[in-house]
Design a protein around this motif. Structure first.
Motif, PDB file in Angstrom:
ATOM      1  N   ILE A 272     -38.318 -13.162   6.282  1.00 27.38           N
ATOM      2  CA  ILE A 272     -37.436 -13.970   6.825  1.00 27.38           C
ATOM      3  C   ILE A 272     -38.224 -15.091   6.983  1.00 27.38           C
ATOM      4  CG2 ILE A 272     -35.933 -15.066   8.834  1.00 27.38           C
ATOM      5  CD1 ILE A 272     -35.295 -12.057   7.451  1.00 27.38           C
ATOM      6  N   GLN A 273     -38.065 -15.847   5.789  1.00 24.57           N
ATOM      7  CA  GLN A 273     -38.887 -17.381   5.394  1.00 24.57           C
ATOM      8  C   GLN A 273     -37.862 -18.383   5.242  1.00 24.57           C
ATOM      9  OE1 GLN A 273     -40.997 -16.354   2.167  1.00 24.57           O
ATOM     10  NE2 GLN A 273     -42.121 -14.812   3.432  1.00 24.57           N
ATOM     11  N   LYS A 274     -37.948 -19.686   6.092  1.00 29.51           N
ATOM     12  CA  LYS A 274     -37.093 -20.419   6.415  1.00 29.51           C
ATOM     13  C   LYS A 274     -38.342 -22.032   5.228  1.00 29.51           C
ATOM     14  CE  LYS A 274     -33.543 -18.749   8.479  1.00 29.51           C
ATOM     15  NZ  LYS A 274     -32.604 -18.469   7.719  1.00 29.51           N
ATOM     16  N   LEU A 275     -37.015 -23.047   5.036  1.00 30.99           N
ATOM     17  CA  LEU A 275     -37.947 -23.794   4.481  1.00 30.99           C
ATOM     18  C   LEU A 275     -38.373 -25.120   5.017  1.00 30.99           C
ATOM     19  CD1 LEU A 275     -35.182 -23.735   1.177  1.00 30.99           C
ATOM     20  CD2 LEU A 275     -38.132 -23.637   1.056  1.00 30.99           C
ATOM     21  N   ASN A 276     -37.975 -24.989   6.281  1.00 30.58           N
ATOM     22  CA  ASN A 276     -38.281 -26.177   7.164  1.00 30.58           C
ATOM     23  C   ASN A 276     -38.314 -25.759   8.782  1.00 30.58           C
ATOM     24  OD1 ASN A 276     -35.180 -25.900   7.880  1.00 30.58           O
ATOM     25  ND2 ASN A 276     -34.611 -27.276   6.653  1.00 30.58           N
ATOM     26  N   ARG A 277     -38.658 -26.109   9.928  1.00 30.69           N
ATOM     27  CA  ARG A 277     -39.676 -26.051  11.120  1.00 30.69           C
ATOM     28  C   ARG A 277     -37.632 -26.136  12.346  1.00 30.69           C
ATOM     29  NH1 ARG A 277     -43.599 -29.074   9.465  1.00 30.69           N
ATOM     30  NH2 ARG A 277     -45.637 -27.533   9.879  1.00 30.69           N
ATOM     31  N   ASN A 278     -36.242 -25.486  11.193  1.00 33.18           N
ATOM     32  CA  ASN A 278     -35.200 -25.922  11.970  1.00 33.18           C
ATOM     33  C   ASN A 278     -35.097 -24.936  12.735  1.00 33.18           C
ATOM     34  OD1 ASN A 278     -35.858 -28.951  10.596  1.00 33.18           O
ATOM     35  ND2 ASN A 278     -33.181 -28.606   9.708  1.00 33.18           N
ATOM     36  N   SER A 279     -35.310 -23.640  12.251  1.00 31.27           N
ATOM     37  CA  SER A 279     -34.893 -22.417  12.936  1.00 31.27           C
ATOM     38  C   SER A 279     -36.422 -22.079  14.143  1.00 31.27           C
ATOM     39  CB  SER A 279     -35.184 -21.484  11.762  1.00 31.27           C
ATOM     40  OG  SER A 279     -34.478 -21.943  10.655  1.00 31.27           O
ATOM     41  N   ALA A 558     -20.642 -26.849   9.683  1.00 31.63           N
ATOM     42  CA  ALA A 558     -20.649 -28.454   9.539  1.00 31.63           C
ATOM     43  C   ALA A 558     -20.937 -28.767   8.147  1.00 31.63           C
ATOM     44  CB  ALA A 558     -21.360 -29.535  10.580  1.00 31.63           C
ATOM     45  N   VAL A 559     -22.246 -28.029   7.648  1.00 31.93           N
ATOM     46  CA  VAL A 559     -22.625 -28.018   6.595  1.00 31.93           C
ATOM     47  C   VAL A 559     -21.687 -27.887   5.184  1.00 31.93           C
ATOM     48  CG1 VAL A 559     -24.707 -27.792   5.081  1.00 31.93           C
ATOM     49  CG2 VAL A 559     -24.906 -28.751   7.355  1.00 31.93           C
ATOM     50  N   PHE A 560     -21.340 -26.641   5.996  1.00 29.96           N
ATOM     51  CA  PHE A 560     -20.410 -25.766   4.499  1.00 29.96           C
ATOM     52  C   PHE A 560     -19.024 -26.243   4.585  1.00 29.96           C
ATOM     53  CE2 PHE A 560     -19.095 -22.654   2.220  1.00 29.96           C
ATOM     54  CZ  PHE A 560     -18.058 -22.056   2.276  1.00 29.96           C
ATOM     55  N   VAL A 596     -26.081 -13.372  -3.228  1.00 31.10           N
ATOM     56  CA  VAL A 596     -25.356 -14.408  -2.896  1.00 31.10           C
ATOM     57  C   VAL A 596     -25.274 -14.451  -1.356  1.00 31.10           C
ATOM     58  CG1 VAL A 596     -23.262 -15.240  -3.310  1.00 31.10           C
ATOM     59  CG2 VAL A 596     -23.859 -13.959  -4.692  1.00 31.10           C
ATOM     60  N   GLU A 597     -25.697 -13.516  -0.402  1.00 35.24           N
ATOM     61  CA  GLU A 597     -25.570 -14.342   0.646  1.00 35.24           C
ATOM     62  C   GLU A 597     -27.181 -14.974   1.671  1.00 35.24           C
ATOM     63  OE1 GLU A 597     -25.522 -12.091   5.523  1.00 35.24           O
ATOM     64  OE2 GLU A 597     -25.310 -10.716   3.304  1.00 35.24           O
ATOM     65  N   HIS A 598     -27.977 -14.091   1.011  1.00 36.27           N
ATOM     66  CA  HIS A 598     -29.483 -15.138   1.457  1.00 36.27           C
ATOM     67  C   HIS A 598     -29.238 -16.394   0.660  1.00 36.27           C
ATOM     68  CE1 HIS A 598     -33.596 -15.450   1.578  1.00 36.27           C
ATOM     69  NE2 HIS A 598     -33.667 -15.551   0.127  1.00 36.27           N
ATOM     70  N   MET A 599     -28.934 -16.249  -0.979  1.00 35.45           N
ATOM     71  CA  MET A 599     -28.804 -18.171  -1.598  1.00 35.45           C
ATOM     72  C   MET A 599     -28.349 -18.375  -0.788  1.00 35.45           C
ATOM     73  SD  MET A 599     -27.303 -18.777  -5.594  1.00 35.45           S
ATOM     74  CE  MET A 599     -26.261 -17.871  -5.065  1.00 35.45           C
ATOM     75  N   LEU A 604     -27.458 -24.060   2.501  1.00 31.16           N
ATOM     76  CA  LEU A 604     -26.916 -24.496   4.200  1.00 31.16           C
ATOM     77  C   LEU A 604     -28.352 -25.293   5.121  1.00 31.16           C
ATOM     78  CD1 LEU A 604     -24.083 -21.780   4.980  1.00 31.16           C
ATOM     79  CD2 LEU A 604     -23.816 -24.452   4.015  1.00 31.16           C
ATOM     80  N   ASP A 605     -29.317 -23.881   5.113  1.00 35.12           N
ATOM     81  CA  ASP A 605     -30.729 -24.182   5.999  1.00 35.12           C
ATOM     82  C   ASP A 605     -31.160 -25.429   5.594  1.00 35.12           C
ATOM     83  OD1 ASP A 605     -30.272 -22.592   7.461  1.00 35.12           O
ATOM     84  OD2 ASP A 605     -31.562 -20.784   6.799  1.00 35.12           O
ATOM     85  N   GLN A 606     -31.344 -25.794   3.965  1.00 32.43           N
ATOM     86  CA  GLN A 606     -31.777 -27.097   3.291  1.00 32.43           C
ATOM     87  C   GLN A 606     -30.864 -28.448   3.326  1.00 32.43           C
ATOM     88  OE1 GLN A 606     -31.805 -26.097  -1.044  1.00 32.43           O
ATOM     89  NE2 GLN A 606     -33.979 -25.297  -1.658  1.00 32.43           N
ATOM     90  N   PHE A 607     -29.475 -28.430   3.624  1.00 33.17           N
ATOM     91  CA  PHE A 607     -28.937 -29.358   4.064  1.00 33.17           C
ATOM     92  C   PHE A 607     -28.740 -30.121   4.705  1.00 33.17           C
ATOM     93  CE2 PHE A 607     -27.656 -30.673  -0.278  1.00 33.17           C
ATOM     94  CZ  PHE A 607     -26.971 -29.508  -1.126  1.00 33.17           C
ATOM     95  N   SER A 608     -28.921 -28.740   6.202  1.00 33.59           N
ATOM     96  CA  SER A 608     -29.492 -28.639   7.368  1.00 33.59           C
ATOM     97  C   SER A 608     -31.007 -30.179   7.727  1.00 33.59           C
ATOM     98  CB  SER A 608     -28.989 -27.899   8.293  1.00 33.59           C
ATOM     99  OG  SER A 608     -30.296 -27.303   8.210  1.00 33.59           O
ATOM    100  N   ARG A 609     -31.619 -30.232   6.862  1.00 30.21           N
ATOM    101  CA  ARG A 609     -32.403 -30.900   7.658  1.00 30.21           C
ATOM    102  C   ARG A 609     -32.368 -32.439   7.980  1.00 30.21           C
ATOM    103  NH1 ARG A 609     -36.730 -29.149   3.179  1.00 30.21           N
ATOM    104  NH2 ARG A 609     -35.115 -29.706   1.395  1.00 30.21           N
TER     105      ARG A 609
END
Length: 682
Positions: A272-279, A558-560, A596-599, A604-609
């Motif tokens: 499980i890897q995220k692109l930012n520290r938001n999680s 909210a992002v979706f 599709v689900e992972h993408m 959504l995680d990218q846009f929540s930064r």
């Protein structure tokens, strides 16, 4: 006449508001913490326009009597502390007494409150820091605060607010964090007519994670639980003249218990890897914080388990004596200072690392540690580095793993004090102490080259050669090599020779030897193709055999809602499916249904930064990059000759063939000049 004068109360409150009230989420945080301090078990938050127009928080806490309600809007009026000594052991979330007057000075605020000992409640209305109305009313037990038109009297501050979806995302993320931290309480978050979060009380933290994020997220998390007595690491003693060892009767006083540090929560599995520290959610004594020390401890715990550019999902709760943490270092109380930073850092790092190793051991670590222990390394298993930043040892190309010195304590995961029983060989230098690996045995080599082959991940360079004739005796004269400007035509002349581990294409042309990453090369081709199809409104899509149902967090909702139209233009078709779910029926062509689900979660995680700005160009580019990444040729995939020819030809047609949409290089070139230098021909 003197130049120095005392600012008015209104101006002072607005200055404080600049520190405390950064955005609508700051208002929610301050009032939410007050509700928790009041002992509320049911908290409801309602917002409109991302909190710009309306923020209302209603709780069933202890409430306030009339005099306390009036006094609460005075600066530094608080019920949490009484003297300076209390600052050394703050046990509540709020204590400064600046939140309410600061918020009231930049909004239209209405307070409705009733204490249990009073038959009637109190209503107070304040506009821009000035009391407009105070009256009695029949109210339920608890407090309700309504904030309207935030920053209405400070337009300069209002101008810096982000889009409504951005502000709503911050509020949703904040409420979600506190809901996770207090599973025994009821939380609700409503935006207009939409219930973004409804979290009734549950038995424990795992049930709360299941309630908020769903079963799939809970299955990917690893529980962490550990404790360490502070007396084992030693607490500094007061000076002799301040020590009080006996009471007035001369009897010995009991030794005070220094307490212990406890940590519990969840961390994600390596996949499980995220692109930012938001999680990454970290709480200290129930307070959500942002701390570089703890971030570094988590990074060290995951070192070489996940790539350095991605981040895990973390939900950790730290509990330690109030005297060990200073919360009075930031007006918004989002930063703290720890008295024993090194001890806490090692405790968090080792606790998380031990949980990861117990749940899923990494073969590279175990193999390398056993190899050192068997070989009689000078490093003691379990030895800890005294520095916050462990000294790393060189990467071992033979085993593909790092040295034990890079991961101290992994052979016997434990706490810092347990590890200090060993005696690692250390050397002292200008930067402190560092563990030293044993000196490698000398290796005799027949050929010693002064330089190596330089790798260039840049544009192709055409070379015009002037090669002298080679004499019969085999000697070579100097070669006259002239380099020209990079040209795109060089990629079109590449001839593939084969693959390296079914992941990298090896190709040659007149300019040298090329290595092409097949995944990012195809990713670049698809990225530009998707952008062109989107511009022409001819995006190819595929209907899924069964709709994919996604459970979204409140922040993702909210992002979706903001990017749903652009997703539809890029080949997606999704519709609401329940309170916090969407059903995806159509996806872009080429993307496997399993991806599709992972993408979508990744998008959504990218846009929540924090740094995101939802402009159309950025949305299109990120969606296209995500589609290309998940539809591209994967690594470890054998390719036939015609497939490699096609990929190199298509790559040559792209506008930017030398970097993927995420910035990674697509091709590496060994030029003719570099090869000749390595073979001592020039």
């Amino acid at each position: 006449m003197g130049r120095i004068h005392v600012l008015s109360e209104t101006v002072a409150n607005q200055i404080a508001a600049g520190e405390v009230v950064e955005r609508p989420a700051s208002v929610v945080k301050e009032m939410l913490e007050n509700s928790l301090d009041a002992g509320a078990t049911r908290i409801k938050i309602s917002v409109e326009a991302g909190g710009k127009k309306l923020i209302q928080i209603t709780d069933n806490g202890c409430g306030m009597v009339r005099d306390d309600a009036m006094l609460a809007f005075e600066r530094h009026a608080t019920s949490k502390i009484k003297n300076a000594e209390d600052l050394l052991s703050v046990a509540t979330l709020g204590f400064r007494g600046e939140a309410l007057p600061s918020i009231a000075s930049v909004s239209r605020l209405r307070l409705e409150t009733r204490a249990e000992e009073e038959g009637g409640g109190t209503v107070i209305e304040i506009n821009g820091g000035k009391i407009a109305r105070v009256e009695e009313a029949g109210l339920p037990l608890g407090t309700s605060i309504t904030v309207r038109d935030l920053f209405f009297n400070t337009p300069a501050r209002k101008k810096f607010l982000k889009a409504e979806s951005t502000e709503l995302s911050h509020i949703a993320s904040l409420v979600t964090q506190y809901a996770l931290a207090h599973p025994q309480k009821h939380f609700e978050l409503h935006s207009a007519a939409n219930a973004m979060l409804v979290a009734p009380p549950v038995a424990g933290y795992s049930e709360r994670v299941y309630q908020v994020f769903g079963k799939e997220t809970l299955d990917q998390l690893i529980p962490v639980a550990s404790r360490q007595a502070l007396e084992r690491v030693g607490l500094p003693q007061p000076p002799p003249w301040r020590r009080k060892e006996t009471d007035e009767d001369g009897e010995a006083l009991p030794t005070p218990d220094p307490g212990e540090m406890r940590i519990h929560g969840f961390v994600s599995k390596p996949e499980i890897q995220k692109l930012n520290r938001n999680s990454i959610f970290v709480f200290v004594n129930g307070r959500t914080i942002r701390d570089r020390l703890l971030q570094h401890a988590l990074t060290e715990a995951y070192r070489n388990i996940i790539p350095p550019t991605v981040f895990p999902v973390v939900l950790l709760f730290l509990e330690l004596p109030a005297g060990e943490v200073d919360v009075n270092v930031h007006p918004s109380k989002t930063e703290v200072r720890f008295r024993q930073q090194s001890v806490l850092h090692d405790f968090v790092r080792d606790s998380v690392r031990a949980a990861l190793m117990k749940a899923r051991p990494v073969p590279q670590f175990v193999t390398e540690m056993r190899a050192h222990a068997t070989a009689g390394s000078s490093l003691t298993p379990g030895a800890m580095t005294p520095s916050l930043t462990p000294r790393t040892q060189p990467w071992d190309p033979a085993s593909g793993a790092a040295s034990v010195a890079e991961f101290p304590g992994l052979a016997n995961p434990g706490f810092a004090n347990d590890a200090r029983r060993g005696a690692p060989h250390v050397s002292e230098g200008t930067n402190g102490f560092a563990l030293q690996a044993p000196a490698p045995p000398p290796i005799s080599a027949r050929f010693q080259f002064e330089g190596g082959i330089a790798v260039e991940a840049i544009a192709a360079i055409s070379l015009a050669r002037g090669v002298d004739a080679i004499p019969d005796n085999g000697c070579v004269s100097a070669l006259d090599v002239q380099e020209e400007e990079p040209t795109l035509a060089s990629l079109g002349t590449l001839k593939p020779l084969g693959q390296i581990r079914n992941s990298f294409i090896l190709a040659v042309n007149e300019d040298g030897l090329w290595i092409v990453d097949q995944h990012v090369a195809h990713e670049r081709v698809l990225f530009e193709r998707v952008l062109k199809q989107r511009a022409a409104q001819k995006v190819e899509s595929q209907r899924l055999l069964m709709p994919i149902v996604l459970e979204l967090s409140p922040a993702q909702q909210a992002v979706f809602a903001e990017i749903s139209d652009e997703l539809q233009h890029n080949g997606f078709e999704a519709e609401p499916f329940g309170a916090r779910s969407v059903a995806v029926k159509v996806a872009p062509a080429g993307v496997d249904a399993a991806a599709v689900e992972h993408m979508l979660h990744e998008l959504l995680d990218q846009f929540s930064r924090e740094e995101r700005s939802l402009n159309l160009e950025k949305i299109r580019a990120r969606i296209a990059a995500s589609i290309a990444c998940h539809a591209a040729i994967k690594v470890n995939l054998p390719l036939e000759q015609n497939k490699m020819d096609w990929l190199l030809a298509e790559l040559a047609k792209t506008d930017h063939p030398y970097a993927c949409p995420h910035g990674r290089p697509v091709v590496l070139r060994y030029s003719i000049k570099d090869i000749q230098k390595a073979f001592k021909r020039i």
